[in-house]
Design a protein around this motif. Sequence first.
Motif, PDB file in Angstrom:
ATOM      1  N   GLY A  23       0.826  -1.195   0.000  1.00  0.00           N
ATOM      2  CA  GLY A  23       0.000   0.000   0.000  1.00  0.00           C
ATOM      3  C   GLY A  23       0.860   1.244   0.000  1.00  0.00           C
ATOM      4  N   GLU A  24       0.309   2.347  -0.515  1.00  0.00           N
ATOM      5  CA  GLU A  24       1.022   3.615  -0.469  1.00  0.00           C
ATOM      6  C   GLU A  24       0.027   4.757  -0.566  1.00  0.00           C
ATOM      7  N   VAL A  25       0.312   5.855   0.149  1.00  0.00           N
ATOM      8  CA  VAL A  25      -0.537   7.037   0.161  1.00  0.00           C
ATOM      9  C   VAL A  25      -0.133   7.960  -0.976  1.00  0.00           C
ATOM     10  N   HIS A  26      -1.120   8.452  -1.730  1.00  0.00           N
ATOM     11  CA  HIS A  26      -0.863   9.391  -2.814  1.00  0.00           C
ATOM     12  C   HIS A  26      -1.548  10.736  -2.622  1.00  0.00           C
ATOM     13  N   ALA A  27      -2.508  10.827  -1.705  1.00  0.00           N
ATOM     14  CA  ALA A  27      -3.213  12.090  -1.471  1.00  0.00           C
ATOM     15  C   ALA A  27      -3.784  12.066  -0.060  1.00  0.00           C
ATOM     16  N   THR A  28      -4.042  13.258   0.509  1.00  0.00           N
ATOM     17  CA  THR A  28      -4.667  13.345   1.829  1.00  0.00           C
ATOM     18  C   THR A  28      -5.839  14.314   1.768  1.00  0.00           C
ATOM     19  N   ASP A  29      -6.730  14.211   2.781  1.00  0.00           N
ATOM     20  CA  ASP A  29      -7.858  15.145   2.858  1.00  0.00           C
ATOM     21  C   ASP A  29      -7.538  16.335   3.751  1.00  0.00           C
ATOM     22  N   HIS A  30      -6.277  16.453   4.182  1.00  0.00           N
ATOM     23  CA  HIS A  30      -5.754  17.604   4.935  1.00  0.00           C
ATOM     24  C   HIS A  30      -6.178  17.621   6.395  1.00  0.00           C
ATOM     25  N   HIS A  31      -6.823  16.572   6.875  1.00  0.00           N
ATOM     26  CA  HIS A  31      -7.114  16.484   8.319  1.00  0.00           C
ATOM     27  C   HIS A  31      -7.275  15.024   8.743  1.00  0.00           C
ATOM     28  N   GLY A  32      -6.330  14.176   8.321  1.00  0.00           N
ATOM     29  CA  GLY A  32      -6.260  12.822   8.854  1.00  0.00           C
ATOM     30  C   GLY A  32      -6.580  11.709   7.892  1.00  0.00           C
ATOM     31  N   GLY A  33      -7.427  11.966   6.906  1.00  0.00           N
ATOM     32  CA  GLY A  33      -7.763  10.942   5.925  1.00  0.00           C
ATOM     33  C   GLY A  33      -6.774  10.918   4.776  1.00  0.00           C
ATOM     34  N   ALA A  34      -6.741   9.808   4.054  1.00  0.00           N
ATOM     35  CA  ALA A  34      -5.789   9.662   2.960  1.00  0.00           C
ATOM     36  C   ALA A  34      -6.347   8.700   1.921  1.00  0.00           C
ATOM     37  N   SER A  35      -5.737   8.706   0.752  1.00  0.00           N
ATOM     38  CA  SER A  35      -6.107   7.794  -0.323  1.00  0.00           C
ATOM     39  C   SER A  35      -4.863   7.424  -1.104  1.00  0.00           C
ATOM     40  N   GLY A  36      -4.952   6.316  -1.833  1.00  0.00           N
ATOM     41  CA  GLY A  36      -3.797   5.866  -2.589  1.00  0.00           C
ATOM     42  C   GLY A  36      -4.047   4.517  -3.218  1.00  0.00           C
ATOM     43  N   LEU A  37      -3.037   3.676  -3.181  1.00  0.00           N
ATOM     44  CA  LEU A  37      -3.093   2.385  -3.850  1.00  0.00           C
ATOM     45  C   LEU A  37      -2.928   1.257  -2.839  1.00  0.00           C
ATOM     46  N   ILE A  38      -3.695   0.192  -3.027  1.00  0.00           N
ATOM     47  CA  ILE A  38      -3.577  -1.017  -2.222  1.00  0.00           C
ATOM     48  C   ILE A  38      -3.571  -2.209  -3.165  1.00  0.00           C
ATOM     49  N   ARG A  39      -2.604  -3.110  -2.985  1.00  0.00           N
ATOM     50  CA  ARG A  39      -2.587  -4.339  -3.778  1.00  0.00           C
ATOM     51  C   ARG A  39      -3.056  -5.489  -2.896  1.00  0.00           C
ATOM     52  N   ASN A  40      -4.205  -6.030  -3.240  1.00  0.00           N
ATOM     53  CA  ASN A  40      -4.762  -7.114  -2.426  1.00  0.00           C
ATOM     54  C   ASN A  40      -4.433  -8.490  -2.985  1.00  0.00           C
ATOM     55  N   ASP A  41      -3.791  -8.528  -4.145  1.00  0.00           N
ATOM     56  CA  ASP A  41      -3.443  -9.805  -4.784  1.00  0.00           C
ATOM     57  C   ASP A  41      -2.083  -9.642  -5.443  1.00  0.00           C
ATOM     58  N   PRO A  42      -1.076 -10.429  -5.027  1.00  0.00           N
ATOM     59  CA  PRO A  42       0.264 -10.268  -5.612  1.00  0.00           C
ATOM     60  C   PRO A  42       0.301 -10.462  -7.124  1.00  0.00           C
ATOM     61  N   ALA A  43      -0.686 -11.148  -7.680  1.00  0.00           N
ATOM     62  CA  ALA A  43      -0.694 -11.427  -9.122  1.00  0.00           C
ATOM     63  C   ALA A  43      -1.389 -10.338  -9.926  1.00  0.00           C
ATOM     64  N   LEU A  44      -1.963  -9.332  -9.260  1.00  0.00           N
ATOM     65  CA  LEU A  44      -2.708  -8.292  -9.956  1.00  0.00           C
ATOM     66  C   LEU A  44      -2.117  -6.917  -9.671  1.00  0.00           C
ATOM     67  N   PRO A  45      -2.397  -5.926 -10.514  1.00  0.00           N
ATOM     68  CA  PRO A  45      -1.931  -4.560 -10.246  1.00  0.00           C
ATOM     69  C   PRO A  45      -2.602  -3.979  -9.003  1.00  0.00           C
ATOM     70  N   ASP A  46      -2.152  -2.806  -8.612  1.00  0.00           N
ATOM     71  CA  ASP A  46      -2.710  -2.122  -7.449  1.00  0.00           C
ATOM     72  C   ASP A  46      -4.156  -1.699  -7.702  1.00  0.00           C
ATOM     73  N   GLY A  47      -4.952  -1.725  -6.641  1.00  0.00           N
ATOM     74  CA  GLY A  47      -6.296  -1.179  -6.678  1.00  0.00           C
ATOM     75  C   GLY A  47      -6.359   0.150  -5.952  1.00  0.00           C
ATOM     76  N   LEU A  48      -7.558   0.736  -5.880  1.00  0.00           N
ATOM     77  CA  LEU A  48      -7.760   2.015  -5.214  1.00  0.00           C
ATOM     78  C   LEU A  48      -8.108   1.790  -3.748  1.00  0.00           C
ATOM     79  N   GLY A  49      -7.456   2.553  -2.856  1.00  0.00           N
ATOM     80  CA  GLY A  49      -7.710   2.400  -1.435  1.00  0.00           C
ATOM     81  C   GLY A  49      -7.783   3.731  -0.725  1.00  0.00           C
ATOM     82  N   SER A  50      -8.367   3.732   0.470  1.00  0.00           N
ATOM     83  CA  SER A  50      -8.448   4.948   1.276  1.00  0.00           C
ATOM     84  C   SER A  50      -8.360   4.594   2.746  1.00  0.00           C
ATOM     85  N   TRP A  51      -8.020   5.615   3.551  1.00  0.00           N
ATOM     86  CA  TRP A  51      -7.852   5.435   4.992  1.00  0.00           C
ATOM     87  C   TRP A  51      -8.557   6.566   5.720  1.00  0.00           C
ATOM     88  N   LYS A  52      -9.295   6.207   6.779  1.00  0.00           N
ATOM     89  CA  LYS A  52      -9.962   7.204   7.609  1.00  0.00           C
ATOM     90  C   LYS A  52     -10.146   6.630   8.997  1.00  0.00           C
TER      91      LYS A  52
END
Length: 353
Positions: free
Chosen positions: A54-83
């Motif tokens: 996983g990696e963060v690529h953007a934030t909401d400027h007060h604790g939240g974030a979004s970026g990429l998450i890979r849930n399967d080693p055989a597939l490309p990264d998907g979209l993920g977020s954190w809050k």
Amino acid sequence: MRSRVLGSAAALGTAALLLGSLGATPAGAAPHTSASACAWTRTTLPLTPGAVFGEVHATDHHGGASGLIRNDPALPDGLGSWKDGTASLDRAGVAFMTYEVIDQNGSGTYVANSTYGWITGPVYGAVAVKDGQITYFPSYEFEGVLDIAENGDVTGWTKRGTATSNPTTHILRWNADRPTEFTELGQVPDFPVWDRPVDADEDGAVLYSVGSSSSTRNYVLRDGRSIELKNTAGLEKTTVDAISNGRVVGHGVHEGKRVGVLWDNDGTVTVLPNSENSGELEINKSGMIVGGASSAADGIPVWQLGTFVTRVGGAGDVARTVGDDGTIGGLTVTPAGADLRPPKGTPALWHCG
């Protein structure tokens, strides 16, 4: 500028329901913060169950974030977020599809680009994600997004024509208060067929480059007019990385070394000190600048405008973004796994204070 109503409002019916509220910024958003000498704290973000990277690529400027998450080693990264300490896999990775998270606003909505590697050439698309719900912008309007403003307006681009008919690149603004309309902000002149604009500012100003790597010219397109970013004496081979609040950061060659560069909004050009090993630069509204992946092993470089402030973290720590509250988002890199895909790592945020 001209405003063009889409031919089929029904095509955006679902989008209007979601996107019409993108600009609702919650009360109590953190103020814009500049870099300062202080104690930095690293927060490791969780991954969704079974995810491997996983990696963060953007934030909401007060604790939240979004970026990429890979849930399967055989597939490309998907979209993920954190809050609130929780990770969400908003879109799983798909074969032949790559995602690029571009920006996030205070309401928590983030925008991303997708590229599908089809045999006849890449197929581009743009999406907005809010509370796990994904909406695709019409591909005949947005081929890619560049920025989402605090009021929910989204700036993007599209190409009209084909590779054999001198396609032109047009900058468009999707208006949050008029969800079936796109406003044309201008056309990027003399733009190569496969090139894309670099970034956009909150007000819709667009950053782009033309030319070869040895003779690149950099511009800001604002109100339909392209303004060239000039180099200072001894600075050459410049490229641009990001724009915020009228300020631009990028790289160039100065005295034979690759260095970071700041073009301030008063026209001043500054070669950033201690920037010889910095990767792609990011800047927030208050002028805090961070360097990305680097050959240096001693952390993420941080500047406040033209002044070097500190290095954050250590070996393996990489910045992908800096929020307007001064939070740095990125990852701690781990070596490539047995699948031989590029190195990824653990998503992280760094806070000052």
